[in-house]
Motif scaffolding. Structure first.
Motif, PDB file in Angstrom:
ATOM      1  N   GLY A 266      21.255  71.194  30.142  1.00 28.85           N
ATOM      2  CA  GLY A 266      22.417  71.937  30.601  1.00 28.85           C
ATOM      3  C   GLY A 266      22.130  73.401  30.848  1.00 28.85           C
ATOM      4  O   GLY A 266      20.967  73.815  31.011  1.00 28.85           O
ATOM      5  N   THR A 267      23.193  74.224  30.886  1.00 25.62           N
ATOM      6  CA  THR A 267      23.062  75.642  31.196  1.00 25.62           C
ATOM      7  C   THR A 267      23.240  76.488  29.940  1.00 25.62           C
ATOM      8  O   THR A 267      23.914  76.088  28.986  1.00 25.62           O
ATOM      9  CB  THR A 267      24.116  76.076  32.239  1.00 25.62           C
ATOM     10  N   ALA A 268      22.638  77.673  29.967  1.00 27.43           N
ATOM     11  CA  ALA A 268      22.760  78.594  28.840  1.00 27.43           C
ATOM     12  C   ALA A 268      24.180  79.129  28.752  1.00 27.43           C
ATOM     13  O   ALA A 268      24.807  79.430  29.771  1.00 27.43           O
ATOM     14  CB  ALA A 268      21.771  79.746  29.000  1.00 27.43           C
ATOM     15  N   VAL A 310      17.986  57.882  26.735  1.00 18.82           N
ATOM     16  CA  VAL A 310      19.239  58.445  26.238  1.00 18.82           C
ATOM     17  C   VAL A 310      20.392  58.081  27.159  1.00 18.82           C
ATOM     18  O   VAL A 310      21.471  57.668  26.713  1.00 18.82           O
ATOM     19  CB  VAL A 310      19.117  59.976  26.082  1.00 18.82           C
ATOM     20  N   LEU A 311      20.186  58.212  28.472  1.00 20.13           N
ATOM     21  CA  LEU A 311      21.254  57.897  29.421  1.00 20.13           C
ATOM     22  C   LEU A 311      21.566  56.402  29.441  1.00 20.13           C
ATOM     23  O   LEU A 311      22.728  56.000  29.544  1.00 20.13           O
ATOM     24  CB  LEU A 311      20.882  58.387  30.812  1.00 20.13           C
ATOM     25  N   ASN A 349      25.322  65.651  32.242  1.00 19.88           N
ATOM     26  CA  ASN A 349      25.761  64.417  31.598  1.00 19.88           C
ATOM     27  C   ASN A 349      25.872  64.702  30.097  1.00 19.88           C
ATOM     28  O   ASN A 349      24.900  65.109  29.461  1.00 19.88           O
ATOM     29  CB  ASN A 349      24.747  63.302  31.860  1.00 19.88           C
ATOM     30  N   LEU A 350      27.035  64.484  29.529  1.00 23.26           N
ATOM     31  CA  LEU A 350      27.281  64.918  28.162  1.00 23.26           C
ATOM     32  C   LEU A 350      26.500  64.133  27.123  1.00 23.26           C
ATOM     33  O   LEU A 350      26.417  64.550  25.967  1.00 23.26           O
ATOM     34  CB  LEU A 350      28.774  64.887  27.867  1.00 23.26           C
ATOM     35  N   ALA A 351      25.897  63.043  27.512  1.00 23.03           N
ATOM     36  CA  ALA A 351      24.996  62.347  26.602  1.00 23.03           C
ATOM     37  C   ALA A 351      23.739  63.164  26.331  1.00 23.03           C
ATOM     38  O   ALA A 351      23.023  62.925  25.352  1.00 23.03           O
ATOM     39  CB  ALA A 351      24.616  60.986  27.175  1.00 23.03           C
ATOM     40  N   LEU A 352      23.470  64.143  27.216  1.00 23.12           N
ATOM     41  CA  LEU A 352      22.300  65.008  27.059  1.00 23.12           C
ATOM     42  C   LEU A 352      22.639  66.330  26.376  1.00 23.12           C
ATOM     43  O   LEU A 352      21.743  67.142  26.136  1.00 23.12           O
ATOM     44  CB  LEU A 352      21.689  65.307  28.441  1.00 23.12           C
TER      45      LEU A 352
END
Length: 449
Positions: A266-268, A310-311, A349-352
């Motif tokens: 994701g992003t910082a 994971v996905l 993707n919120l799983a990550l």
């Protein structure tokens, strides 16, 4: 026998005098003579340029600049468990800044936490890391700061509980926790690894946020990089206890630190966004060195914890969690986070997401409430904040749903308190990739001092 009490009294008196003298010697530091502010033209432009890069690595601008203030003029409130410390003015103003500080006075502050007047500095200024900075780098930082525009600005008085508002107390803290040794390279490691270790443990002071602290506010050395706190954000663990669904490696760390995002992470956000904004202006080799060192600290990732696995696990998991939260997710989140649009302009993707698997919900609550504001004048990630459109109960339902749906971790405790804390703090001031205050807007000008 009558002389015995006198002898004992004499011994006690001598012990008290010796103890007082030792305490005085521990606390007292001499003032260093003031100088006339040096002319900016007296500094080598190449040294000033290097100092600017070092200031960016140290994130100096973000601690020494108030949100609505001028660059490096101080006054930023730094909350601690003991009260609030306000950052100092480090512009070359002769009355309120460091304009009358010699290079020796600056070096003493960096390595021992004592200002020009001989006062002990509070360790919110991370001199416990700056002991590792070389004299050469201190000189470059001094040259950079002394060539900034002077700003006349008096920092507010610190708001600390007694007796911690008495600076001599800090000498005792230093006696307990300030390690005087400087950085020593490891001959068994590569030059890049050692450069990264020097920066991480020194000027970049990564452990100041990413290491838990003890009851007296010192870093717990045996828990280095096990996770800490910064401005009501969770600074994630960076060692082998990291909670990222897909483990970090040198390449993903480099991309994240250089560009502010990575497709597996994701992003910082929050204070880390300010850090990567500054890192975007420093030499590529330094960012890569930091990544190489921190990847080694994290340890070798387990091969089964990869993006594909994971996905796949997340997609095969049965729908679960708070149905109200699920409905909110479908209405407000899924369009971006399940769009498949690549980062940084699509939702991860919120799983990550480490925010979902983290030990507490504060980062996810912060991002839901404040969002990711657009950066004026440039392409950047963006996400709306929901502080005005969601109640605390709705945010709690969403947090609980995301935790159950996208992680295998147990439910969070005290979610309601976490949300209330997030609303009270400065999440509305969240920055993503705003250009660092001391860096030129035009990248072609970065070779200039």
């Amino acid at each position: 026998m009558a002389r015995s009490p006198r002898i004992i009294a004499g011994i006690v008196a001598v012990a008290l005098v010796v103890g007082a003298a030792a305490a005085f010697a521990m606390v007292w530091r001499p003032a260093i003579a003031a100088i006339e502010p040096p002319s900016p033209a007296s500094f080598d432009p190449a040294v000033v340029k290097r100092g600017r890069e070092l200031a960016a690595l140290g994130n100096c601008n973000n601690c020494h600049t108030r949100r609505d203030g001028q660059d490096f003029a101080g006054g930023l409130p730094v909350p601690t468990p003991f009260g609030v410390v306000f950052s100092s003015n480090i512009t070359p103003d002769p009355q309120t800044g460091i304009g009358r500080w010699s290079e020796a006075a600056f070096g003493r502050a960096m390595s021992t936490g004592v200002n020009r007047e001989g006062q002990h500095l509070y360790p919110t200024f991370p001199y416990d890391h700056f002991t590792n900075v070389t004299d050469e780098d201190d000189r470059a930082l001094y040259a950079f700061l002394m060539t900034r525009p002077p700003v006349h600005a008096v920092a507010p008085r610190n708001e600390l509980v007694f007796p911690l508002d008495q600076r001599p107390i800090i000498a005792g803290w230093k006696l307990l926790f300030l390690r005087r040794e400087t950085f020593q390279p490891d001959p068994a490691k590569s030059a890049e690894w050692n450069r990264g270790a020097y920066l991480v443990d020194g000027l970049a002071h990564c452990g100041a946020c990413h290491t838990p602290r003890n009851a007296l506010g010192a870093e717990r050395v045996r828990a280095q990089f096990a996770g800490g706190e910064a401005d009501n954000w969770r600074a994630y663990a960076l060692n082998d206890r990291a909670h990222a669904p897909v483990p970090w490696n040198a390449e993903s760390l480099y991309a994240y630190l250089r560009h502010g995002w990575h497709p597996d992470h994701g992003t910082a956000r929050g204070p880390m966004a300010e850090v990567v904004s500054n890192l975007s202006t420093v030499p590529d080799s330094d960012v890569r060195a930091i990544a190489i060192y921190m990847a080694d600290v994290s340890g070798a990732p387990k091969p089964e914890r990869n993006r594909v696995a994971v996905l796949a696990q997340a997609e095969s998991a049965p729908a679960q969690g708070d149905p109200t939260g699920g409905a909110i997710y479908a209405a407000a989140c899924a369009a971006c986070h399940e769009s498949g649009r690549p980062l940084p302009y699509g939702g991860v993707n919120l799983a990550l997401s480490t925010a979902v698997t983290s030990p507490d919900a504060r980062n996810l609550a912060n991002i839901i409430l404040a969002g990711v504001p657009a950066v004026a004048g440039e392409r950047s990630p963006i996400m709306p904040g929901f502080a005005a459109s969601m109640t605390d109960a709705q945010v709690a339902s969403l947090l609980n749903y995301l935790r159950a749906r996208f992680s295998k971790e147990p439910p969070w405790a005290d979610v309601e308190k976490t949300i209330a804390d997030a609303r009270r703090t400065q999440t509305a001031l969240l920055q993503t990739s705003a250009g660092p205050r001391d860096a030129p807007a035009d990248p072609s000008q970065r070779d200039q001092p």
